[in-house]
Write an enzyme that holds these catalytic residues in place. Structure first.
Site, PDB file in Angstrom:
ATOM      1  CE1 TYR A 173      42.404  46.975  24.127  1.00  0.00           C
ATOM      2  CE2 TYR A 173      43.381  45.880  22.646  1.00  0.00           C
ATOM      3  CZ  TYR A 173      42.409  46.444  22.992  1.00  0.00           C
ATOM      4  OH  TYR A 173      41.035  46.646  22.867  1.00  0.00           O
ATOM      5  CE  LYS A 177      40.050  43.617  24.761  1.00  0.00           C
ATOM      6  NZ  LYS A 177      39.016  43.757  25.652  1.00  0.00           N
ATOM      7  CB  THR A 210      34.557  51.753  21.587  1.00  0.00           C
ATOM      8  OG1 THR A 210      35.218  51.513  21.470  1.00  0.00           O
ATOM      9  CG2 THR A 210      33.453  50.971  20.927  1.00  0.00           C
TER      10      THR A 210
END
Length: 303
Positions: A173, A177, A210
């Site tokens: 991850y 990014k 989120t």
């Protein structure tokens, strides 16, 4: 008080595309852009969720300002199909590359054989931007905003294991990014050198609530529990987390090639401000190597 969505300029007559727009940061980004008068194309994987997002937004903006397009960012065939649909329309003024997947515990691959997180978070967006470049160049000073993360700090690209065959969920991850941030810096450099009428920015939301990890059904229960417990204390809402993205997408004072994030302690929450960039992400040779690798993988050439 710092910059908020109330400080956004009017965007009437502008066309925006937001990926991952049916929930979380993407939904709040699309909502704010539409409220400012932009025509917004919401991109997501699921038609039903897309219809529900449009319905939720009807009270904030006119129905004629909203449209949904289905796309799986992990499938380059789907991405190319989306680009073709969008290229048939008006020029694009704002492209927000927001969609993402976070830390599935087992390594998964896409139809083209790429590791899922690198494919969805970076490669699909890289290809989409490249295929849409003519529509962006036809706009009026178009902006491209790429979503990175605080996690990029630990995500130095391993070019010998770009597809994370030695899989670690959060390392993969972080690398995806970092790739998004490096893509932004490299794109702005190329736009300046080649005279593209496009500017590139990156943004991160800090710690925003989120549901990104909750959307991954296999995410470790203990980690999900810790996130649910700490988020109200250390984090901020999705609407607040979207502010750095919105600042980069619309604020007249946003500086091309800048990475924006929250101004609070640890960049976890707060108002938009320039964010810290890991030294490795500033390495132009590494940026160029990543760019060339991505062009080859996606079968695309910018410009």
């Amino acid at each position: 008080m710092g910059w908020t969505a109330r400080d956004m300029p009017g965007l009437a007559g502008k066309r925006a595309v937001v990926t991952g727009a049916t929930s979380g940061l993407g939904f709040e980004t699309a909502a704010a852009l539409a409220a400012a008068g932009a025509e917004v194309v919401l991109v997501g994987r699921d038609e039903a969720r897309g219809a529900a997002a449009i319905a939720r937004l009807r009270g904030r903006a006119g129905r004629e300002l909203l449209r949904f397009e289905a796309c799986d960012l992990g499938d380059l065939v789907s991405v190319k199909r989306l680009a073709a649909h969008l290229a048939a329309g008006a020029p694009i003024d704002i492209l927000v590359n927001n969609a993402g997947v976070m830390a599935p515990p087992l390594r998964r691959t896409t139809p083209q054989g790429f590791e899922l997180q690198m494919a969805v978070n970076f490669l699909g967006h890289f290809a989409l931007t490249g295929w849409l470049l003519p529509r962006l160049q036809a706009g009026r000073g178009a902006r491209v905003v790429n979503l990175s993360s605080l996690a990029h700090m630990t995500g130095e690209i391993d070019f010998d294991d770009f597809q994370s065959e030695a899989y670690s969920p959060f390392k993969a991850y972080a690398r995806s990014k970092a790739a998004m941030l490096m893509f932004s810096l490299a794109m702005q450099r190329r736009a300046r050198e080649r005279g593209w009428p496009v500017t590139a920015y990156a943004a991160h939301p800090g710690w925003a609530q989120t549901g990104l990890m909750a959307a991954e059904p296999q995410t470790q229960d203990l980690l999900k529990g810790a996130i649910r417990f700490l988020s109200p204390v250390m984090g901020q809402s999705a609407a607040e987390g979207a502010l750095p993205t919105l600042f980069a997408a619309a604020a007249p004072q946003a500086v091309p090639g800048t990475y924006y994030g929250p101004d609070g302690l640890g960049e976890l929450r707060g108002s938009p401000t320039p964010a810290k960039i890991a030294p490795f992400a500033r390495d132009e040779a590494a940026q160029d190597r990543l760019w060339q690798l991505a062009e080859t993988a996606a079968g695309i050439r910018f410009g």
